[in-house]
Each structure stands twice: as structure tokens, then as C-alpha cells.
Design a protein around this motif. Structure first.
Motif, short mmCIF file in Angstrom:
data_model
loop_
_atom_site.label_atom_id
_atom_site.label_comp_id
_atom_site.label_asym_id
_atom_site.label_seq_id
_atom_site.Cartn_x
_atom_site.Cartn_y
_atom_site.Cartn_z
N ARG A 1 74.58 33.20 32.51
CA ARG A 1 74.69 33.88 34.13
C ARG A 1 73.46 34.24 34.31
O ARG A 1 72.03 33.78 33.44
N GLY B 1 79.23 41.85 22.96
CA GLY B 1 79.60 42.63 22.36
C GLY B 1 81.21 42.80 23.37
O GLY B 1 81.84 42.69 22.62
N THR B 2 81.54 41.60 24.75
CA THR B 2 82.53 42.00 25.51
C THR B 2 83.06 41.47 24.46
O THR B 2 84.52 40.74 24.77
N ALA C 1 88.78 52.97 20.09
CA ALA C 1 88.68 52.35 21.08
C ALA C 1 87.17 52.91 21.78
O ALA C 1 86.86 52.83 22.94
N GLY D 1 89.28 53.63 27.29
CA GLY D 1 89.88 53.23 27.90
C GLY D 1 88.67 52.18 28.33
O GLY D 1 88.78 51.68 30.14
N ALA E 1 85.18 43.00 21.86
CA ALA E 1 85.87 43.93 22.79
C ALA E 1 87.27 43.85 22.48
O ALA E 1 87.95 43.85 22.58
N PHE F 1 78.27 48.81 34.23
CA PHE F 1 77.41 47.76 33.37
C PHE F 1 77.17 46.32 34.05
O PHE F 1 76.56 45.54 33.50
N SER G 1 78.94 56.08 25.86
CA SER G 1 80.18 56.75 26.00
C SER G 1 80.65 57.93 24.79
O SER G 1 81.79 58.01 25.02
N GLY H 1 86.52 47.70 19.80
CA GLY H 1 84.91 47.14 20.33
C GLY H 1 83.91 47.85 20.24
O GLY H 1 83.54 47.60 19.02
N VAL I 1 90.12 62.90 23.97
CA VAL I 1 90.31 63.30 22.61
C VAL I 1 89.36 63.89 21.67
O VAL I 1 88.42 63.99 21.72
N ASP J 1 90.19 63.05 30.75
CA ASP J 1 90.34 63.85 29.33
C ASP J 1 89.34 63.10 27.91
O ASP J 1 89.26 61.68 28.42
N GLU K 1 80.74 37.60 27.17
CA GLU K 1 80.00 36.67 26.11
C GLU K 1 80.57 36.75 24.81
O GLU K 1 81.33 37.55 24.09
C1 LIG Z 1 74.09 49.52 29.24
C2 LIG Z 1 75.17 48.25 28.53
C3 LIG Z 1 74.90 47.24 28.96
C4 LIG Z 1 75.55 46.08 28.94
N1 LIG Z 1 75.56 44.83 28.73
C5 LIG Z 1 76.56 43.68 28.83
C6 LIG Z 1 76.61 42.17 28.78
O1 LIG Z 1 75.50 41.87 29.94
N2 LIG Z 1 77.44 41.34 28.17
C7 LIG Z 1 77.72 41.74 27.57
O2 LIG Z 1 78.27 41.25 26.90
N3 LIG Z 1 78.07 43.56 27.35
C8 LIG Z 1 77.27 44.34 27.43
N4 LIG Z 1 77.50 45.44 27.27
C9 LIG Z 1 78.27 45.84 25.83
C10 LIG Z 1 79.89 45.63 26.65
O3 LIG Z 1 79.59 46.61 27.63
C11 LIG Z 1 80.77 46.32 25.94
O4 LIG Z 1 80.29 46.10 24.33
C12 LIG Z 1 81.58 46.62 26.14
O5 LIG Z 1 82.53 46.52 27.33
C13 LIG Z 1 82.28 47.94 25.14
O6 LIG Z 1 83.87 47.81 25.33
P1 LIG Z 1 84.54 49.19 24.74
O7 LIG Z 1 85.68 49.68 24.90
O8 LIG Z 1 84.40 49.08 23.54
O9 LIG Z 1 83.93 50.62 24.59
P2 LIG Z 1 83.04 51.37 26.07
O10 LIG Z 1 83.22 50.97 27.60
O11 LIG Z 1 81.60 51.94 25.95
O12 LIG Z 1 84.19 52.46 26.29
C14 LIG Z 1 84.32 53.37 26.26
C15 LIG Z 1 85.18 54.77 26.49
O13 LIG Z 1 85.40 55.32 25.44
C16 LIG Z 1 85.96 56.49 26.24
N5 LIG Z 1 85.24 57.78 25.22
C17 LIG Z 1 84.63 57.73 24.34
N6 LIG Z 1 84.71 59.04 23.69
C18 LIG Z 1 86.11 59.37 23.84
C19 LIG Z 1 86.87 60.40 23.29
N7 LIG Z 1 86.95 61.12 22.13
N8 LIG Z 1 87.99 60.86 24.16
C20 LIG Z 1 88.88 60.10 25.31
N9 LIG Z 1 87.91 58.85 25.89
C21 LIG Z 1 86.47 58.39 25.28
C22 LIG Z 1 84.14 56.89 27.04
O14 LIG Z 1 84.11 57.63 28.01
C23 LIG Z 1 84.82 55.36 27.86
O15 LIG Z 1 85.12 55.75 28.40
C24 LIG Z 1 77.01 46.67 27.43
C25 LIG Z 1 77.08 48.00 26.96
C26 LIG Z 1 75.69 48.37 27.82
C27 LIG Z 1 76.01 49.85 27.40
#
Ligand SMILES: Cc1cc2nc3c(=O)[nH]c(=O)nc-3n(C[C@H](O)[C@H](O)[C@H](O)COP(=O)(O)OP(=O)(O)OC[C@H]3O[C@@H](n4cnc5c(N)ncnc54)[C@H](O)[C@@H]3O)c2cc1C
Ligand code: SF4
Ligand code: SF4
Lengths: 417, 416
Positions: free
Chosen positions: B109, B398-399, B312, B10, B402, B40, B318, B384, B281, B279, B46
Motif C-alpha cells: 500500500r 495490528g489489524t 477489546a 467498539g 484484531a 487512523f 484507546s 485485538g 465500562v 460510554d 495487514e
Molecule cells: C495511531 C495508530 C496507527 C495505526 N496504524 C496501523 C496501520 O497502519 N496498519 C495496521 O495494520 N494497524 C495499525 N494500527 C493498529 C490497528 O489500528 C489496531 O491494531 C486495530 O485497529 C486495533 O483494533 P482494536 O479493536 O483492538 O482496538 P481499537 O481500535 O483501539 O479500539 C478500542 C476501542 O475500545 C474503546 N474502549 C477502550 N476502553 C474501553 C472501556 N473501558 N469501555 C468501553 N470502551 C472502551 C476505545 O474507545 C476504542 O474505541 C494503528 C494503531 C494506531 C493507534
């Protein structure tokens, strides 16, 4: 090398998995409103590193933790922050519980005494002078209204009026009713029996039921908590193995305590009963989902309600069952409120020193209730019920009571013959 | 329990996919172990800040054409990026997070360390710069809250001076923030923000800022310690402060990212989406190339069934990806992961050097179907930062990855 490499965490409560990301600190309802509490990260995994070295690092402020577990829900690394804190309290807490804490915690004993003299007990704890004494001498906050004691215990009613008919059903469950249903609100137990009977299930009491012990744990009375837990585990085990009856409940907190705190905090083995112990809404939802039962609703039922997710419901991850069940009711307009702590946390909010913190924590929820302006707030937790009724003036119901009200019980019974 | 789509994770990508699907009336569930890496995030998204060889990117859409084929943008197809980027910005505006920024050219930024980094979209109240080395102001008043340590004010001041500004630093000792100092460990941006909700608290802060603001100061910059749930407090404050006022990101957990997360989640739930927080998976059941159901830790025997599944779960932090001393793996479905078997190749000497493990991820085909045993699964997609082929830290994508992969996959699911 590979044989000797530790591939998974072997620490209790996933303590080692803490990445120090501090996300838990954003979601603690206590540190949001008071600086007296060091917060989940410091009280939990950070403080634990010090306490492991030297118990002197134990901080008495840990008693301010509500044990709501919202930190655990937020933690992306699966650290059982709340459990670490509860265990630290168990291990290091300085003095024994006060008289007040013992009274608040002994729901069974005080409940039994009070039911005997219910009209007097209800009358006296409501009196101003009595409240003043409770406030100043005992430290029970004067703003609190004690939940009224019923004059007939649920168990007594059940034995007199319901027990006999239960044999005529083909399928059976045991019901862990909890102190609240037994002493304060037998109607919820009656509703549960009515609903389960309509679904074609006989309902039975356990051989022996003790208070789940949540208040004992919160008030540091661990020995007694453990003894009562053992009795409950034995009774549930008998129900499951001897009688082949799963155990259902109507209180999220009792359920959470018996499923998780018995094992994680009290260190007891619940393996034989845990999977067979379920909240009634979850049990019923699964029966419907698997096509085993069918429901018939009253056609004239029209209400507007709002569902509040209690902390332990959030921690168990089971709010979805109650919500999905309520959503089946055709005439019910249901708002789901943002999940947040109501501030009462069992006996916590009854203590004079916690009253203000408790109300400050709950203020977000009270505002949300006011905004949704439902006829009724629905929740699976009885202490949330007291808090929301006192603080918003709204009537609060358990989902099972809503179901009992909305179902056409006779038509449902006919469907499930 | 049946859904049209079940999303595992999520964070930003799971929420964007969830909102996009729920808007078309689909029944969607998101399961999330815990809060996401948005906590974070300092208020900026970006698209692309640098190429794999380190070359800085000014025009991300143009530069994307030269990305290697394993990069998620190359998989989406460069020609589709402008539309998806526009959709992403529109989605944020719809949920109530209007952003500033132009997709054709990066702005900059300001990080909590006082460094300018390329960005695509930035929240309205935050500092944005047109160039990384020049400020739009000559005289800056930088204020901090006394005792607040998640804002390294000297680094920020230094960074601003390097860009040619004259910087004055003032510390504010104002209630109710001063009272927060009693708990050093909890003196964090989110808790300060919880004290800065009421009109009276915000007014007190505004007067304190106005008191220290001098005639020469063209702008006031302050740490992002307001607006955890919405932008009311920030708007109130800006209306009452006598100078233009902008927020600078703090160290995590960061208020703007948490707000973005909450806002998206609220919107998803408002659309009728089911969000299961806390929760995990744990595993799935397959019939041939189709996933038929997933099991979670807390729902136990209640199986979540759906026509489509979106993975995701994010990267290592994560736990969408995991590693032990033997292998890198995807823990839920054991999907194929791009990572060398030789552990020595996972990392490189020097923590600030480009690290190979940053671009490990779940293998997907061009439609983002996840691969298992070398074969694409019919109804399982990955979006993502669980995806490999890019490096969010070094490439600043990263974002963007995503949001864009989530939108592309959600669109595809709708079209099917
Ligand atoms: C420390 C840090 C700093 C960052 N800084 C930047 C930045 O400055 N600029 C930028 O562009 N990007 C940055 N990024 C990258 C960016 O945050 C991510 O690429 C983007 O937000 C990822 O989103 P996501 O939804 O793919 O994953 P996440 O945000 O990691 O979310 C994944 C979610 O899935 C959940 N999850 C995992 N496994 C399971 C499972 N089996 N069952 C249920 N839930 C599960 C986790 O608990 C988590 O809530 C940073 C990342 C990190 C870790
Ligand atoms: S307990 Fe969890 S949320 Fe808190 S700091 Fe550690 S890893 Fe982060
Ligand atoms: S259990 Fe609740 S009160 Fe205790 S530290 Fe965690 S979030 Fe705070």
C-alpha cells in the motif's frame, strides 16, 4: 519522586488528556456544513491553550457551537470538548444577550404570559406580518412555527384533576415536567401520570419547579440560569431526602442539563440529587428489569415507528432504555435511525442567522426519516420534535406517550396492585 | 440488562467479534468509550509485514510459522490462520467492504508519506503495488486539493519518483472544496468528503481533474477525500474521470478507516446488535473465576450481564491499557498485563526504535481467556490490540491480529 508524581489528570474537563488525534472533528455537525465555525478541536482544547495565555484569543465564532456534545461522544480520550467550549463562552463572550435571545431563553416567563392569552398568542405568532416582524426586527426565522401554547397549563390541570388521587398509591415519584409539558404540550404530562399510576406509582409535582435553564445557558444568561438551577436542586433535594421520592422527567434535554450541565458548566453541586434524577423511560425500564412492575399491552395495537436519538440522549448514553422499552410493545415495528443531529439545538435553529445551517445539519436525518417512512417518529427531545415535524411533516411522539397508547392501562394497573 | 455477550470496546476487533456473534442470532452489546483507532487507517489491513527481528515478510502465512509462542497468531495456531483469514475477507465483503489482496502473498500500500508498506487487504479504490520499489505506471498525475494540508503531496511525489515514475503535481481549486479553505483547521479529509456527496459536486471535481489531465498521464492519484459513508461518490468520480483513478491515504483522521468503522457498526446494528457509543465500562463483579456483570459510567446502576465478555479496548491510545509512572495496567478488570515492573525497561532510546511498550498487553491462555491473578477467567476473553506479544508498528500485524483473534474467539464462544 513517586509521591510528587501526578498519577492522574487533575485538569478540568480532562483538558490535558487531549491527544490531538482530531477524531472529534469528523463528528461535529456544524463544521460539516459551515466554514464559519472553527470545529471542536480548535474551539475546544486547542483554542483553550491559547485562551489560558491570553483571553484575546477568544473567537466569537464559538457561539455557533450547538452544544450537541457529539464531539465528546466521539473522543476516545474522554475530553469534555463541548464543556470546554461552553465555559469559554461563559468566561469570554463579549456583549450581553440580545432582546430576541432573552425572549427565546425565557421559556418560563414567556410561557406563563402566553398561556394566559394562548389563543391570541398562537394566532398572532402564526400571522404573516407578525412573522415578518419577528424575522426582520427580532431575528427569529420566518420559516419557524412556534410551538402552540396550551390554554391550560399542565400544573393547573394536575392540581385540578390528578393531584388528589395520587395519595392512594403505595410508591411515589416526583415529576419534573419542564416548560414544554407545562405550556405547550400538557398531554405528555397526562400520559406520564397515566402510565405511572398504572404501574402503581403516585406522581407529584416538585415544591417549586423552574425552567431547567438550558436556553438561558445557550443564550449567555448565566446568572439567571444559576438561580433557577439552585431552586431546582433544592426542590429535587427535598423530594429525594424529605419525601423519599426520586425525580423523573420526560425531556432528555432538561434531564441532561440538570444532571450534567449544572455541575460541569454552571459549577453547582448536584451530588445529592444526580443519581435520583432519571428519565422516565430509564426509570420504568429498570423497574421492569428488576421485576418490580409488569406491563399488559393492548392486543389491537399495530404501528410502525422510527426512533430518533437526540444529541443529549446520545451524550447521556440512555437511548438504549427508550429503545428497549419500545421494543417490549408487541405490535410495534420499530426502526432505529442512525444517531445524528436534527439541527435545531433548542433555540439555535430559531435564530434567523442559523436557519440555513440548522436545516443543512438536519438534512441527513430528514432523508433517513423519509426513507424509513414510519407513521410516527419517536424521540425523547421536544425541540427535535418541532424540527422533525416542521421538516418532514411526520408526527413525532415521546416514548411515554407511545407507551400510554400501547398499554392496556386497566390491565396493567391490575397487575401492579 | 442481559446479553449473550458483552464486548468492551467498539473498534475493529470488537466489531468483528460482535458481527460474528450477532449473525448467529445472539444478543450482543458493544460498549465503546469513543471512536476507535480505525480512524487512523488508510484503507489497508495487514496480516504480517515483518518478523520481530525486522526481516521483511512476503508470504505472511508461511512466515507466521516462525513467530514466537507469545504472538497471538502462534496462540491461535498457525494451521488455523488460512481459514480465519479467508473468513475475515468474506466478512468484509458481506458487510459491503470488498477488498483486493491475496492472503498468500503481501501486496504493498502507499502511505501518506509516499512509502510502500506491506498489506494483506486493501479497499478497492486505493493504490496497490505488487512490489515495494516498482510502480505499474511510468507517468503519474498526482492531484491535490488546494489548501488541503493533511496530504503531504511533496513526500508522495518524492516517493513515487524514487520508484522510477515521472510525476506531475497539480493543485485543484474547485468548488465546493475551495470554500472549505475559509476554515483552515477544519479543512480535513472527512469534512471535504462531506462536501463531495452530491452528483453535482463530484462532477465538478471530475471536470477539474479532466482539465489538468494530459495525454501522457497513465493514472491519476488523489488524496482519499471522498466516500465517508459509502463508495457512491468514489464510484461516480471514477466513472467520470478520463484516466484510471486511485486514492492515496491521507493523514488522520482518515476517510477509509472511518468508513470501515461505520460500515461494520451499521451491519452490527442491522443484525440487532446494541452499540453503546460514548460510554465506558468501569468495573466488573466476579463470582470465583466468572465475571457476572459489568458497570458503565452512564448506565450507572443498570448492570450489563452476559454469559461471555470480550475485552477489546485496544492499546494505550484507546485506553484499553493504561500506564502511569508506577505501573502498566488494564483499567477495567485489572487483568494481568505482561510488562516489566522496572519502568526503565518500558521504553528505549530513540522514538523510531522498536519500543518495548508496544508489545505489552493483557495475558491470555491459548484460548484467549484473560488471566487475572495468574488464573484464566472462565468467561472473559481478550482480542485485538489489548493483547501483547506483538508490535503493530514494527511488525505490521495490528489489524490482522484484531480481526483474526476476534474471529477465533467469537467462533469459540459459538461452539461452546
Ligand atoms: C495511531 C495508530 C496507527 C495505526 N496504524 C496501523 C496501520 O497502519 N496498519 C495496521 O495494520 N494497524 C495499525 N494500527 C493498529 C490497528 O489500528 C489496531 O491494531 C486495530 O485497529 C486495533 O483494533 P482494536 O479493536 O483492538 O482496538 P481499537 O481500535 O483501539 O479500539 C478500542 C476501542 O475500545 C474503546 N474502549 C477502550 N476502553 C474501553 C472501556 N473501558 N469501555 C468501553 N470502551 C472502551 C476505545 O474507545 C476504542 O474505541 C494503528 C494503531 C494506531 C493507534
Ligand atoms: S478532544 Fe479528543 S477527539 Fe478531539 S483531538 Fe483531543 S483527544 Fe482527539
Ligand atoms: S458540541 Fe456539537 S457543535 Fe459544538 S463543537 Fe462539539 S460537536 Fe461541534
Amino acid at each position: 519522586m513517586a509521591e510528587r508524581t501526578q498519577l492522574t489528570s487533575i485538569s478540568e474537563d480532562n483538558f490535558e488528556q487531549c491527544l490531538k488525534c482530531s477524531i472529534c472533528t469528523v463528528y461535529c455537525p456544524v463544521s460539516a456544513v459551515t466554514t464559519a465555525y472553527p470545529g471542536p478541536k480548535q474551539a475546544g482544547p486547542d483554542g483553550e491553550r491559547y485562551r489560558l495565555k491570553d483571553p484575546h484569543y477568544y473567537d466569537e465564532a464559538l457561539k455557533l457551537c450547538l452544544n450537541c456534545k457529539r464531539c465528546e461522544v466521539a473522543c476516545p480520550s474522554g475530553v469534555r470538548v463541548g464543556d470546554i467550549i461552553q465555559k469559554a463562552r461563559m468566561k469570554h463572550q463579549g456583549h450581553g444577550p440580545k432582546l430576541r435571545d432573552m425572549m427565546l431563553a425565557s421559556t418560563d416567563l414567556v410561557g406563563s404570559m402566553a398561556t394566559l392569552v394562548a389563543p391570541i398568542a398562537n394566532f398572532t405568532v402564526g400571522l404573516k406580518p407578525v412573522k415578518a416582524v419577528m424575522h426582520s426586527v427580532l431575528g427569529i426565522d420566518k420559516h419557524r412555527t412556534f410551538p402552540a401554547y396550551a390554554s391550560t397549563k399542565f400544573e393547573t390541570w394536575f392540581r385540578r384533576h390528578a393531584q388528589q388521587e395520587q395519595g392512594r398509591f403505595m410508591r411515589h415519584v416526583s415529576y419534573f415536567h419542564g416548560c414544554y409539558v407545562n405550556y405547550n404540550y400538557p398531554q405528555l404530562g397526562k400520559d406520564l401520570v397515566a402510565v405511572m399510576n398504572a404501574l402503581g406509582y403516585g406522581v407529584h409535582l416538585l415544591d417549586k419547579e423552574k425552567c431547567c435553564g438550558v436556553a438561558l445557558i445557550a443564550n449567555g444568561m448565566y446568572g439567571q440560569a444559576r438561580r433557577q438551577a439552585q431552586t431546582n436542586i433544592e426542590s429535587m433535594s427535598t423530594s429525594v431526602t424529605r419525601d423519599r421520592r426520586p425525580v423523573i422527567t420526560t425531556s432528555s434535554t432538561c434531564t441532561f442539563t440538570m444532571r450534567d450541565e449544572y455541575e460541569h458548566v454552571l459549577g453547582l453541586d448536584t451530588a445529592g440529587v444526580r443519581d435520583s434524577l432519571s428519565l422516565a423511560t430509564r426509570y420504568i425500564f429498570n423497574l421492569i428489569d428488576e421485576g418490580k412492575v409488569r406491563l399488559a399491552f393492548r392486543s389491537d395495537y399495530k404501528r410502525h415507528m422510527a426512533y430518533h436519538t437526540a444529541c443529549h440522549m446520545q451524550r447521556m448514553g440512555w437511548a438504549i432504555y427508550s429503545i428497549e422499552l419500545l421494543r417490549l410493545i408487541p405490535g410495534l415495528q420499530l426502526d432505529v435511525l442512525e444517531s445524528q443531529c436534527c439541527g435545531i439545538a433548542g433555540t439555535y435553529g430559531f435564530k434567523r442567522e442559523n436557519y440555513e445551517t440548522s436545516q443543512a445539519i438536519g438534512s441527513g436525518l430528514f432523508a433517513a426519516v423519509e426513507q424509513a417512512d414510519p407513521e410516527v417518529v419517536v424521540t425523547d427531545c421536544e425541540t427535535c420534535k418541532w424540527q422533525i415535524e416542521m421538516s418532514t411533516g411526520k408526527r413525532v411522539m415521546n416514548p411515554i406517550s407511545v407507551l400510554a397508547e400501547a398499554l392496556d392501562l386497566e390491565a396493567t394497573a391490575a397487575l401492579n396492585k | 440488562m442481559r446479553f449473550h455477550t458483552v464486548i468492551v470496546g467498539g473498534g475493529l476487533s470488537g466489531l468483528v467479534a460482535g458481527v460474528t456473534l450477532a449473525r448467529t442470532g445472539k444478543r450482543v452489546a458493544i460498549v465503546s468509550s469513543g471512536q476507535s483507532s480505525l480512524h487512523f487507517n488508510g484503507g489497508s489491513l495487514e496480516l504480517l509485514g515483518a518478523l520481530p527481528d525486522g526481516t521483511a515478510v512476503q508470504r505472511p502465512l508461511e512466515a507466521a510459522a516462525s513467530l514466537p509462542e507469545e504472538h497471538p497468531y502462534a496462540k491461535i495456531g498457525v494451521s488455523r490462520l488460512p481459514q480465519l483469514a479467508a473468513d475475515a475477507a468474506k466478512l468484509l465483503a458481506t458487510v459491503g467492504m470488498p477488498m483486493q489482496g491475496d492472503v498468500s502473498v503481501n501486496h504493498y500500500r502507499l502511505t501518506p508519506m509516499g512509502v510502500a508498506k506491506p498489506a494483506w487487504l486493501t479497499m478497492g479504490d486505493y493504490v496497490t503495488l505488487e512490489r515495494p520499489d516498482v510502480l505499474p505506471w511510468n507517468n503519474v498525475l498526482l492531484v491535490n486539493v488546494a489548501g488541503f494540508m493533511d496530504f503531504p503531496v511533496n513526500f508522495v511525489a518524492h516517493g513515487l519518483r524514487e520508484m522510477g515514475a515521472t510525476v506531475r503535481v497539480e493543485e485543484l481549486d474547485v468548488e465546493p472544496l475551495a470554500a472549505r479553505r475559509a476554515s483552515a483547521t477544519e479543512m480535513r479529509a472527512a469534512n471535504l468528503a462531506k462536501s463531495l456527496v452530491s452528483g453535482s459536486a463530484v462532477s465538478r471535481l471530475a471536470s477539474a481533474i479532466n482539465e489538468v489531465a494530459g495525454d501522457n498521464d497513465e493514472v491519476v492519484l488523489m488524496p482519499a477525500v471522498l466516500g465517508l459513508d459509502d463508495d457512491h461518490a468514489v464510484t461516480m468520480l471514477r466513472a467520470q474521470v478520463s484516466k484510471p483513478l486511485h486514492m492515496v491515504a491521507t493523514l488522520p483522521p482518515a476517510v477509509p478507516g472511518a468508513r470501515l468503522h461505520t460500515t461494520l457498526r451499521h451491519y452490527f446494528q442491522m443484525l440487532g446488535g446494541t452499540y453503546l457509543m460514548g460510554d465506558t465500562v468501569q468495573r466488573g463483579t466476579f463470582e470465583g473465576n466468572r465475571l457476572t456483570g459489568v458497570h458503565t459510567a452512564k448506565l450507572a446502576d443498570t448492570v450489563l450481564q452476559a454469559d461471555n465478555y470480550v475485552m477489546a479496548g485496544g492499546s494505550f491510545l484507546s485506553r484499553g491499557l493504561m500506564a502511569n509512572y508506577e505501573r502498566v495496567y488494564e483499567p477495567v478488570l485489572d487483568l494481568d498485563v505482561t510488562a516489566p515492573t522496572d519502568r526503565a525497561q518500558w521504553t528505549r532510546y530513540g522514538v523510531f526504535n522498536q519500543q518495548p511498550y508496544m508489545s505489552f498487553g493483557v495475558s491470555v491462555d491459548r484460548q484467549f481467556h484473560a488471566l487475572k491473578g495468574g488464573e484464566p477467567l472462565d468467561n472473559v476473553y481478550a482480542v485485538g490490540s489489548i493483547l501483547g506479544g506483538h508490535d503493530p508498528v514494527k511488525m505490521g500485524d495490528g489489524t490482522g491480529v484484531a480481526m483474526l483473534t476476534a474471529l477465533a474467539v467469537a467462533q469459540q464462544i459459538i461452539d461452546n
